[in-house]
Design a protein around this motif. Structure first.
Motif, PDB file in Angstrom:
ATOM      1  N   THR A   1     -10.015  -1.514  -1.905  1.00 46.84           N
ATOM      2  CA  THR A   1      -9.157  -0.869  -0.909  1.00 46.84           C
ATOM      3  C   THR A   1      -7.785  -0.577  -1.493  1.00 46.84           C
ATOM      4  O   THR A   1      -7.316  -1.249  -2.411  1.00 46.84           O
ATOM      5  CB  THR A   1      -8.984  -1.750   0.342  1.00 46.84           C
ATOM      6  OG1 THR A   1      -8.391  -2.996  -0.041  1.00 46.84           O
ATOM      7  CG2 THR A   1     -10.307  -2.006   1.037  1.00 46.84           C
ATOM      8  N   LYS A   2      -7.175   0.442  -0.918  1.00 42.64           N
ATOM      9  CA  LYS A   2      -5.770   0.740  -1.169  1.00 42.64           C
ATOM     10  C   LYS A   2      -5.239   1.334   0.122  1.00 42.64           C
ATOM     11  O   LYS A   2      -5.641   2.431   0.521  1.00 42.64           O
ATOM     12  CB  LYS A   2      -5.568   1.721  -2.315  1.00 42.64           C
ATOM     13  CG  LYS A   2      -4.075   2.001  -2.560  1.00 42.64           C
ATOM     14  CD  LYS A   2      -3.843   2.940  -3.704  1.00 42.64           C
ATOM     15  CE  LYS A   2      -2.334   3.106  -3.904  1.00 42.64           C
ATOM     16  NZ  LYS A   2      -2.035   4.104  -4.918  1.00 42.64           N
ATOM     17  N   GLY A   3      -4.380   0.584   0.785  1.00 43.47           N
ATOM     18  CA  GLY A   3      -3.890   1.032   2.086  1.00 43.47           C
ATOM     19  C   GLY A   3      -5.052   1.197   3.047  1.00 43.47           C
ATOM     20  O   GLY A   3      -5.877   0.303   3.205  1.00 43.47           O
ATOM     21  N   LYS A   4      -5.169   2.377   3.642  1.00 43.27           N
ATOM     22  CA  LYS A   4      -6.249   2.659   4.594  1.00 43.27           C
ATOM     23  C   LYS A   4      -7.514   3.178   3.906  1.00 43.27           C
ATOM     24  O   LYS A   4      -8.538   3.352   4.547  1.00 43.27           O
ATOM     25  CB  LYS A   4      -5.782   3.693   5.616  1.00 43.27           C
ATOM     26  CG  LYS A   4      -4.674   3.191   6.516  1.00 43.27           C
ATOM     27  CD  LYS A   4      -4.249   4.254   7.497  1.00 43.27           C
ATOM     28  CE  LYS A   4      -3.094   3.754   8.350  1.00 43.27           C
ATOM     29  NZ  LYS A   4      -2.622   4.768   9.279  1.00 43.27           N
ATOM     30  N   ASP A   5      -7.446   3.434   2.603  1.00 47.00           N
ATOM     31  CA  ASP A   5      -8.591   3.972   1.868  1.00 47.00           C
ATOM     32  C   ASP A   5      -9.514   2.851   1.398  1.00 47.00           C
ATOM     33  O   ASP A   5      -9.059   1.823   0.898  1.00 47.00           O
ATOM     34  CB  ASP A   5      -8.127   4.771   0.648  1.00 47.00           C
ATOM     35  CG  ASP A   5      -7.369   6.022   1.033  1.00 47.00           C
ATOM     36  OD1 ASP A   5      -7.778   6.690   1.998  1.00 47.00           O
ATOM     37  OD2 ASP A   5      -6.364   6.337   0.358  1.00 47.00           O
ATOM     38  N   SER A   6     -10.820   3.081   1.547  1.00 48.29           N
ATOM     39  CA  SER A   6     -11.831   2.150   1.057  1.00 48.29           C
ATOM     40  C   SER A   6     -12.725   2.870   0.055  1.00 48.29           C
ATOM     41  O   SER A   6     -13.091   4.026   0.260  1.00 48.29           O
ATOM     42  CB  SER A   6     -12.698   1.639   2.213  1.00 48.29           C
ATOM     43  OG  SER A   6     -11.947   0.830   3.074  1.00 48.29           O
ATOM     44  N   PHE A   7     -13.079   2.168  -1.003  1.00 50.14           N
ATOM     45  CA  PHE A   7     -13.912   2.698  -2.065  1.00 50.14           C
ATOM     46  C   PHE A   7     -15.082   1.737  -2.255  1.00 50.14           C
ATOM     47  O   PHE A   7     -14.896   0.529  -2.165  1.00 50.14           O
ATOM     48  CB  PHE A   7     -13.127   2.773  -3.382  1.00 50.14           C
ATOM     49  CG  PHE A   7     -11.855   3.550  -3.298  1.00 50.14           C
ATOM     50  CD1 PHE A   7     -11.782   4.849  -3.759  1.00 50.14           C
ATOM     51  CD2 PHE A   7     -10.703   2.988  -2.752  1.00 50.14           C
ATOM     52  CE1 PHE A   7     -10.602   5.576  -3.694  1.00 50.14           C
ATOM     53  CE2 PHE A   7      -9.517   3.694  -2.675  1.00 50.14           C
ATOM     54  CZ  PHE A   7      -9.465   4.996  -3.146  1.00 50.14           C
TER      55      PHE A   7
END
Length: 178
Positions: A76-82
């Motif tokens: 994750t980075k902030g609201k982004d999920s990978f």
């Protein structure tokens, strides 16, 4: 005194003009794919994180969530999920993930590029997910990371994603190279 009145509006016009010059989605995609290919051909970042048998480099602001499945990690980075998928049975020269993408006729590939460097195979792809979002994919051998993204910072995400997949090492492999 007259110069102050001129300078203030001129700066405001310049700021507004620069704000309106954001990259189009196509420019972000083209830049991101090209820059990700460059990252692939550079020396991989040294891992700064270990999760189970996996060592990897996470750029600033990225975190890994706890997972029971060591082959599928949520980054994750902030609201982004990978989703980071590590197939330990595939070597660096594997093109399995690429072939799976190319053979999936339901995928509308906007742009994709492959790269081979120093015995490793990789690719970057942008796939239309829906009218407003894209699936971003970066892969190196048996390692693949993907996310669903709106049209913001696609270029930066692709570079970070390729940086992450290029850095992945299995602890067993890392021990053998020392």
């Amino acid at each position: 005194m007259k110069r102050k009145w001129f300078f203030g509006p001129a700066v405001l016009v310049l700021i507004l003009a620069l704000a309106g010059c954001g990259k189009t989605v196509e420019e972000q995609i083209n830049t991101g794919v090209a820059n990700a290919q460059t990252v692939f051909e550079e020396n991989a970042q040294e891992p700064n994180k270990t999760i189970g048998d996996i060592e990897l480099y996470l750029p600033s602001g990225y975190n890994v969530e706890k997972s029971d499945d060591v082959n599928n990690l949520i980054v994750t980075k902030g609201k982004d999920s990978f989703i980071l998928f590590v197939n330990s049975n595939e070597k660096e020269d594997s093109n399995l993930h690429y072939e799976l993408l190319k053979n999936d006729k339901s995928k509308k590939i906007v742009k994709e590029e492959t790269v081979e460097f120093d015995g490793a195979f990789g690719f970057t792809a942008v796939v239309e997910y829906d009218e407003e979002r894209f699936e971003l994919i970066a892969s190196c051998g048996g390692v693949k990371i993907s996310t669903i993204s709106e049209d913001k910072n696609i270029d930066g995400k692709l570079v970070d994603m390729m940086t992450i997949v290029r850095s992945v090492k299995l602890v067993e492999e890392a021990d053998q190279t020392n």
